[in-house]
Design a protein around this motif. Structure first.
Motif: not given
Length: 133
Positions: A93-102
């Motif tokens: 979830a944190a990896i996905i959030a990183y690529y969603l919000f940068l």
């Protein structure tokens, strides 16, 4: 089975990184959405603060040690899977959030959770030791 879960989660994480870094999917879809970023950051930070101690101390609880003594390998598969998923799901979830919000916050959360996986690595020696509690 536990190693398959661990390496499967790490493979999914690597696939997400490769897909986003190669440009197959454009990262940063929610870069300007401050409220969503704040909500995601608070949720993932709290989740990380909860799941790390929980997963590291899970096998020290009386209920878990009793279950390990009674059901042996089946209990180890159940509780070991729970422990790995407690760390792997927030990491993904944190990896996905990183690529969603940068935002680097999510990258660091994913990195911290990935490092914690080394402390619960399901080697044969660890599994045998946990069954002899």
């Amino acid at each position: 089975m536990l190693l398959c879960i661990l390496w499967g989660a790490l493979s999914i994480a690597l696939a997400i990184v490769v897909v986003c870094e190669t440009g197959l999917l454009q990262p940063g879809w929610l870069t300007g959405n401050v409220m969503a970023e704040y909500a995601a950051a608070v949720a993932l930070e709290l989740l990380t603060l909860i799941v790390i101690p929980l997963s590291l101390w899970l096998f020290k609880w009386k209920k878990v040690t009793t279950d390990l003594k009674q059901r042996n390998a089946k209990a180890l598969a159940t509780w070991g899977t729970a422990r790995l998923l407690l760390l792997c799901i927030p990491m993904l979830a944190a990896i996905i959030a990183y690529y969603l919000f940068l935002t680097p916050t999510f990258y660091y959360l994913a990195l911290i959770l990935a490092i914690c996986l080394f402390f619960v690595y399901p080697s044969e020696a660890r599994c045998a030791r946990e069954l002899q509690l």
